[in-house]
Design an enzyme around this catalytic site. Structure first.
Site, short mmCIF file in Angstrom:
data_model
loop_
_atom_site.label_atom_id
_atom_site.label_comp_id
_atom_site.label_asym_id
_atom_site.label_seq_id
_atom_site.Cartn_x
_atom_site.Cartn_y
_atom_site.Cartn_z
N HIS B 58 43.01 41.20 41.06
CA HIS B 58 43.38 40.98 39.66
C HIS B 58 42.29 40.15 39.00
O HIS B 58 42.09 38.99 39.35
CB HIS B 58 44.73 40.27 39.57
CG HIS B 58 45.86 41.08 40.10
ND1 HIS B 58 46.53 42.00 39.33
CD2 HIS B 58 46.41 41.16 41.34
CE1 HIS B 58 47.48 42.57 40.06
NE2 HIS B 58 47.42 42.10 41.29
N LEU B 59 41.57 40.79 38.03
CA LEU B 59 40.50 40.07 37.33
C LEU B 59 40.96 39.48 36.01
O LEU B 59 40.22 38.76 35.35
CB LEU B 59 39.29 41.00 37.11
CG LEU B 59 38.63 41.52 38.39
CD1 LEU B 59 37.43 42.40 38.05
CD2 LEU B 59 38.19 40.36 39.28
N ASN B 90 47.28 45.51 35.36
CA ASN B 90 48.28 44.72 34.63
C ASN B 90 47.64 43.61 33.79
O ASN B 90 47.97 42.44 33.89
CB ASN B 90 49.35 44.15 35.57
CG ASN B 90 48.76 43.27 36.66
OD1 ASN B 90 47.57 43.31 36.94
ND2 ASN B 90 49.61 42.45 37.27
N ASP B 150 50.84 48.21 39.71
CA ASP B 150 51.01 46.99 40.51
C ASP B 150 51.42 45.80 39.68
O ASP B 150 50.87 45.54 38.62
CB ASP B 150 49.73 46.63 41.26
CG ASP B 150 49.92 45.37 42.10
OD1 ASP B 150 49.35 44.31 41.74
OD2 ASP B 150 50.66 45.43 43.08
N HIS B 230 49.95 46.19 49.56
CA HIS B 230 50.44 44.99 50.25
C HIS B 230 51.70 45.20 51.09
O HIS B 230 52.78 44.68 50.77
CB HIS B 230 50.66 43.84 49.26
CG HIS B 230 51.29 44.23 47.94
ND1 HIS B 230 52.43 44.97 47.83
CD2 HIS B 230 50.89 43.94 46.69
CE1 HIS B 230 52.72 45.10 46.55
NE2 HIS B 230 51.82 44.50 45.83
N ASN B 281 54.19 37.75 45.61
CA ASN B 281 54.97 38.96 45.60
C ASN B 281 54.15 40.09 46.20
O ASN B 281 53.09 40.41 45.66
CB ASN B 281 55.35 39.31 44.15
CG ASN B 281 56.46 40.34 44.10
OD1 ASN B 281 57.06 40.67 45.11
ND2 ASN B 281 56.74 40.83 42.91
N ASP B 308 44.60 41.36 47.04
CA ASP B 308 45.58 41.05 45.99
C ASP B 308 45.30 39.66 45.40
O ASP B 308 46.20 38.86 45.15
CB ASP B 308 47.01 41.12 46.52
CG ASP B 308 48.05 41.17 45.39
OD1 ASP B 308 49.25 41.11 45.70
OD2 ASP B 308 47.66 41.24 44.22
N HIS B 312 46.01 32.18 38.89
CA HIS B 312 46.95 31.64 37.90
C HIS B 312 46.49 30.28 37.45
O HIS B 312 46.02 29.48 38.27
CB HIS B 312 48.36 31.52 38.49
CG HIS B 312 49.04 32.83 38.68
ND1 HIS B 312 49.45 33.60 37.62
CD2 HIS B 312 49.38 33.50 39.80
CE1 HIS B 312 50.02 34.70 38.08
NE2 HIS B 312 49.98 34.67 39.40
#
Lengths: 318, 433, 194
Positions: B58-59, B90, B150, B230, B281, B308, B312
Site C-alpha cells: 500500500h503506497l 484502495n 484489497d 495474505h 487484517n 501487505d 498508518h
C-alpha cells in the site's frame, strides 16, 4: 508494584479478602453523623466516563468524596469518529491537572489498559468498565454483597459457595470479572446462557457452563441475572425476546425452586420482563438495592487501598 | 551508464561468483571477472538474489500522503531489496480507472527507486456492486494485470464469477482479500480463546476459509486464474493445497496464494498488550496457524511472500485498540523475517527465497522484466543481502513516512546491502542512493 | 501483596532478650488501680464510655470495664476506635489494613469517653484518636488511660490515668504482651543498655 486495578485478575485471594474487610469498615461509616474520613485529603480523583453511566459515576464520586478527596468529573463523548484523540488528549489534560487516580469507563475493551501503560499519565488507573472486557469494582461489590449474606462477613466466607450467573455472557464485562473474582475467593461459578451468548473459548475459563437454567437454580446459593439487550435479537443471538425470557428469564415460578437462603442479584440496569420479572426484582430475596449501597463502600475501599498510603496495598508485581 | 562489477557474490547461496552489470543488463556471470571503468562492489559474504517483487503493497498515494507517498514507499521497498512492487488500489480516489493507475505508475517512474505496477480495483469505488473498467486499466500505460479490492472482499458470488471470467481476455488475475463481511462485522482480532478473554470481537478463521473455498470452486468452474491475498490460517492452507491438486489434475485454471511475513512470525498472544501496533487484517492467528503457514510456504502450497505493507500515521495507532487502524509496515523487514522463520530453520534455501519472493510474484503479476534468473542477458535487477549481520529494528530509521512496525526493538538477522534496478543502484552500502 | 499492618497490630512473639518490667500480676494491679481512679475522678460510672484503641487497647478497655462493673454493679459501655485513617503518617507507608471501630449503641455525644491504649509514646496515635472521635460525635469530656507511659512526647498530649511510668531511651523497644492477643501478659524492654 501495580498501581492500577484493571482486571479482577489483578487481585490475589489476600488482596480480595482485604478489600472485603476494608469495605466492611467503610460501610459502617454510613451510620455516623459525619460520613467522611480524611484518608484521601489532598488527593484528586478524576472520573473519566466515555460511556454514560450515572449510577457508577455517582458511586465513585460519593466514594472519593467520603474519603475527603477532590473529585473532577469528565464526561467525554468518545465516538468512533473522534477516535483515539479523545482518550489520549484527554489523558494528557488530566495529567496536566495533577490527577492522583483516574477512574475510567470506556466503550473499548482495553482502553484503561492503554491509559495505564501508554505513558500518557502517571496516576493510578481504576477500570470502571471497558467494553465487553471487565468491570472489577462491580465484581467486588457483588462479592461483598454475597459475602455479607452467605459468608457471614468472615475471611474465606465464600469458599465453596455456588454462584449462578445468567444471561448475555458474551457481551458482559460483569460476567468476566465476576467469574475471575469469585473463583479467586474460592466460590464455584456456573454460567448459564443460550449457546449463542457464550464467548468462544469459555471452556478454558475457571467456570462450569450450562444451557439449562432450571437445572442450575436449585443448587445455587446466589443467582446473578445479567442484563440482556433486546437489540441482540438483530444479531441473531436469539429469535425473540419472548423466547429468551421464557428459557432464561427469572420469574416467580423459577424463584420458587431456589433454596431458602439463596439471594438474587443484578448489576443493573434491569430490563424488567426480559431477564427478570418485577415480582422477583422486588422480592425479599433480591439484594439488588443493597448492591448499590455496597458499591460506595467497596469503591471507598479500593480507592483507599490504592491511594491511601505511599504505595498501593493490593495488586501484584508490575 | 556506469557499469558495476560485483565480486564474490554468493548467487542464491552458491559459491562466490562475479557479475558484471552493463547498460542495464547482466553482461557476464563467472569467477575472476575484471572490467576497467566498472565500479567494483565487494560482495564477499553476501547472497545475490534476483530483485524482489512485492505483489501486495500500500503506497497510499493518491489520498493519504500523510501516511506514505509513492516516493517514500518505493524508497522503503528498495531498502528491502525490492525492484518491483504492486501498489494496491484502495487509495483516494480509488484506482478504478485508467487515469488513476497511470498516475500511480508515473509517480513510480519519477521516484525511480523501484518499478511500480499499480493494481486495479475489481469494483467501482471498492463498493462491491459493479465491475470497474478492468479492460481500460489493462490497456493503459500502467498495463494492469492484477486486480483486487484489497481492504474489502469481493463477497458477492456473481460479481466474483464475472470478474474471474472477464480478466481472461487480457491474462489478468483477480487477487481476493478473503473475508466474509457478515461473519466479521466489527471484528478486532483472531476469534479464539484469547478474544473471549480480552473482550475484543473475534475474526473467525472460517470467514477467510469459506471465501477461499468458494473462489477456488468458481475459478475451476469458469477456468480462470485466482490469487489469494495474505493467507493466514491453517485451514486456508489446506484448502489451497487441495485446490491446487485438483487444478493440476484438471488443467485450465489455477490458484496461487501469498503469505505475509508477520503471519510467519507473530501470534495473537500479542493482543494481550492491547497495543494496536499488533492490529492487522487478517489478524495475527495462533502458533498452530503459523506452523501451517511456514510448512505451506516451504512445500509451495503458498507461492509467494508479499508484504501487505500498510503504513498508518501515528494517531491511527496511538489510541485504544478498537479505534486503531489495521495494518503493519513490512517492506524493509520482509527478507529478514523470511530468513529468520524459513531459511535459518532450514525450511527454505536461498533458491527457494528467490522463487517465493521474485520469480513467482513476477509470473503471477505477468511482470516481464523482473523475477528473471541471474544469468547473462537478463535485466540487471538484483539484490545483495548480508545474512550474517544481526540488527535491532529501529522504527525511527525507516524510510517510510509511517512508524507502525511491530518489530521495533526486535533483533532480526540480515541486511540488504545493495539493490540494483536495471543496472543502477537504488541502494548501495545499505543506504538509499 | 498485603497491606502494611499497623505497628500496634503486629503480633509480637515472646522475645528472648531484654528485661521484664511488669509481669502479669503487676499488670492486673495496675488495671485495678486505673479502674478505681477512673471511678473516683468521674464520681461513679455515670455517662462513662470506654473506647479501646486497636489492637491491644481493646482487651485492656474490656478488662477495665469488667473491674468497674464488679465495683459499681453497673455495666459500662465498651467499644473500639480505629485511628488508621486519621494517622498523620498515612502517606509514608503502604496503605494500612483498617481495624474494627465499634461505637457502643449509646454513642458518644455528651458522654465521658475514656480512650484506652497500651503504650503512650509520641502522642500521635492519641491525636489521631481525638480526630477520629470528633467525627463520631461530641463527648462531654475525653480522658486517656494507658498501661505504660514511656515518655518522648512529640505533641502536647498527656494521659489522665497511667499504669506505670517507664522512662526509656529512644533506642529501647517496649514490648507489651496481652493474654487475649499474645497468650500472656507482660511488659518487656529490649535493646539499649541492659
Amino acid at each position: 508494584m501495580k498501581r492500577h486495578l484493571l482486571s479482577a485478575a489483578d487481585l490475589s485471594r489476600d488482596d480480595a479478602e482485604l478489600v472485603l474487610t476494608t469495605a466492611d469498615e467503610m460501610r459502617s461509616l454510613a451510620d455516623r453523623p459525619i460520613k467522611k474520613l480524611p484518608a484521601l485529603r489532598g488527593r484528586t480523583v478524576v472520573n473519566l466516563f466515555f460511556e454514560d453511566s450515572t449510577r457508577t459515576r455517582i458511586s465513585f464520586e460519593a466514594a472519593a468524596k467520603r474519603l475527603s478527596a477532590d473529585v473532577i468529573n469528565f464526561a467525554a463523548k468518545g465516538s468512533s469518529l473522534s477516535k483515539g484523540e479523545s482518550l489520549k488528549d484527554t489523558a494528557l489534560t488530566l495529567e496536566a491537572m495533577g490527577a492522583d487516580a483516574v477512574v475510567v469507563r470506556h466503550g473499548s475493551s482495553g482502553a484503561p489498559h492503554r491509559l495505564a501503560h501508554s505513558g500518557w499519565v502517571r496516576s493510578s488507573v481504576v477500570n470502571a468498565g471497558d467494553g465487553t472486557h471487565e468491570h472489577p469494582t462491580q465484581a467486588l461489590l457483588d462479592a461483598f454483597t454475597m459475602w455479607k449474606h452467605l459468608g457471614e462477613s468472615k475471611p474465606g466466607g465464600l469458599e465453596g459457595r455456588r454462584v449462578a450467573i445468567v444471561g448475555d455472557v458474551l457481551h458482559s464485562r460483569v460476567a468476566r470479572s465476576n467469574a475471575l473474582l469469585l473463583r479467586t475467593l474460592g466460590a464455584e461459578v456456573t454460567l448459564v446462557a443460550p449457546p449463542t451468548l457464550f464467548p468462544v473459548g469459555v471452556e478454558s475459563w475457571p467456570v462450569e457452563t450450562s444451557y439449562d437454567l432450571d437445572g442450575v437454580l436449585p443448587k445455587a446459593d446466589a443467582v446473578m441475572m445479567l442484563r440482556v439487550q433486546r437489540e441482540r435479537m438483530n444479531g441473531g443471538f436469539f429469535p425473540t425476546p419472548r423466547e429468551y425470557s421464557r428459557r432464561y428469564g427469572l420469574d416467580a415460578r423459577r424463584m420458587a425452586t431456589l433454596q431458602d437462603h439463596t439471594i438474587v442479584m443484578h448489576p443493573g440496569p434491569m430490563v424488567r420482563g426480559m431477564e427478570i420479572t418485577a415480582d422477583v426484582a422486588d422480592s425479599a430475596r433480591s439484594v439488588i438495592v443493597e448492591q448499590v449501597t455496597n458499591g460506595v463502600a467497596v469503591r471507598m475501599a479500593v480507592l483507599y487501598l490504592l491511594l491511601g498510603g505511599a504505595e498501593p496495598a493490593v495488586g501484584g508485581e508490575e | 551508464m556506469t557499469s558495476y562489477l560485483i565480486k564474490n557474490a554468493s548467487i542464491l547461496g552458491g559459491a562466490p561468483t562475479d557479475l558484471l552489470l552493463e547498460e542495464g543488463v547482466i553482461a557476464q556471470v563467472d569467477t575472476g571477472l575484471s572490467a576497467k571503468d566498472a565500479e567494483v562492489v565487494d560482495a564477499s559474504g553476501l547472497v545475490a538474489l534476483p530483485g524482489l517483487v512485492d505483489l501486495h503493497t500500500h503506497l497510499r498515494e493518491p489520498g493519504r500522503e500523510d501516511a506514505e507517498t509513492v516516493d517514500s514507499g518505493t524508497a522503503a521497498a528498495a531498502l528491502g531489496g525490492f525492484t518491483a512492487v504492486h501498489a494496491m488500489a484502495n487509495t483516494d480516489p480509488v484506482a478504478d480507472t485508467a487515469g488513476v493507475v497511470e498516475q500511480v505508475w508515473r509517480l513510480g517512474r519519477e521516484a525511480g527507486h523501484c518499478d511500480v505496477y499499480p493494481v486495479g480495483a475489481v469494483t467501482v469505488g471498492l463498493a462491491g456492486e459493479r465491475l470497474a473498467e478492468l479492460g481500460a486499466m489493462a490497456d493503459s500505460a500502467a498495463r494492469v494485470r492484477v486486480f483486487s479490492d484489497d481492504g474489502k472482499c469481493v463477497s458477492d458470488a456473481v460479481l466474483m464469477r464475472r470478474a474471474l471470467e472477464y480478466v481472461k481476455a487480457f491474462d489478468g488475475v483477480i487477487a481476493q482479500h478473503a473475508q466474509e463481511p457478515r461473519l466479521t462485522e466489527g471484528a478486532q482480532m483472531n476469534e479464539g480463546e484469547l478474544s473471549g478473554r480480552l473482550g475484543l470481537a473475534g475474526w473467525p478463521a472460517v470467514a477467510e476459509e469459506a471465501v477461499i473455498a468458494r473462489d477456488c470452486l468458481l475459478a475451476a468452474h469458469v477456468g480462470s486464474r485466482l490469487h489469494v491475498c495474505h493467507v493466514s490460517t491453517a485451514g486456508s492452507v489446506e484448502i489451497v493445497r487441495d485446490a491446487k491438486a485438483r487444478a493440476a489434475r484438471e488443467g485450465g485454471w489455477s490458484v496461487t496464494a501469498e503469505v505475509c511475513p508477520h503471519h510467519l512470525l507473530l501470534t495473537d498472544e500479542l493482543a494481550t498488550t492491547y497495543d494496536p501496533i499488533y492490529k492487522v487484517n487478517p489478524p495475527l492467528r495462533t502458533s498452530r496457524d503459523v506452523e501451517a503457514l511456514r510448512a505451506g510456504l516451504a512445500d509451495g502450497t503458498i507461492d509467494v511472500v508479499a508484504t501487505d505493507h500498510a503504513p498508518h500515521p501515528h494517531e491511527d495507532k496511538d489510541c485504544e485498540w478498537a479505534a486503531a487502524a489495521f495494518g503493519m509496515l513490512g517492506l524493509e523487514t520482509a527478507l529478514s523475517i523470511v530468513q529468520e522463520t524459513m531459511v535459518d530453520p532450514g525450511l527454505l534455501d536461498w533458491a527457494g527465497v528467490a522463487e517465493r519472493m521474485s520469480h513467482a510474484p513476477a509470473r503471477i503479476g505477468r511482470v516481464a522484466d523482473h523475477g528473471r534468473s541471474l544469468e547473462a542477458g537478463q535485466p540487471a535487477n538484483l539484490v545483495l543481502y548480508d545474512p550474517a549481520v544481526r540488527r535491532v529494528v529501529e522504527a525511527s530509521e525507516s524510510a517510510s513516512l509511517s512508524r507502525n512496525t511491530p518489530y521495533a526493538g526486535m533483533e532480526l538477522p540480515g541486511r540488504v546491502m545493495a539493490t540494483f534496478l536495471r543496472g543502477r543502484p537504488t541502494v548501495l552500502d545499505g543506504k538509499l542512493q | 501483596m498485603c497491606a502494611q499492618p499497623s505497628p500496634a497490630q503486629q503480633e509480637t512473639p515472646p522475645s528472648s532478650g531484654g528485661r521484664t518490667v511488669l509481669d502479669d500480676r503487676d499488670i492486673a494491679r495496675a488495671l485495678t488501680r486505673i479502674s478505681h481512679e477512673i471511678l473516683e475522678r468521674n464520681k461513679g460510672a455515670g455517662d462513662l464510655v470506654l473506647l479501646g484503641i486497636p489492637s491491644r487497647g481493646v482487651p485492656l478497655a474490656r478488662r477495665i470495664a469488667e473491674r468497674i462493673a464488679a465495683v459499681e454493679g453497673d455495666d459500662v459501655p465498651v467499644g473500639s476506635l480505629d485511628v488508621t485513617m486519621y494517622r498523620d503518617d498515612l502517606r509514608l507507608k503502604p496503605a494500612r489494613t483498617l481495624m474494627k471501630t465499634e461505637i457502643p449503641p449509646g454513642g458518644v455525644d455528651g458522654k465521658v469517653v475514656v480512650l484506652v491504649d497500651d503504650v503512650l509514646f509520641s502522642g500521635r496515635t492519641i491525636r489521631a484518636a481525638l480526630d477520629a472521635l470528633n467525627d463520631v460525635g461530641r463527648p462531654a469530656a475525653v480522658r486517656l488511660a494507658v498501661l505504660v507511659d514511656r515518655g518522648h512526647r512529640e505533641l502536647p498530649i498527656r494521659a489522665d490515668f497511667v499504669g506505670k511510668n517507664l522512662p526509656t531511651s529512644l533506642v529501647e523497644r517496649v514490648r507489651l504482651s496481652i493474654a487475649e492477643i499474645d497468650g500472656q501478659d507482660g511488659v518487656r524492654i529490649e535493646g539499649g543498655a541492659q
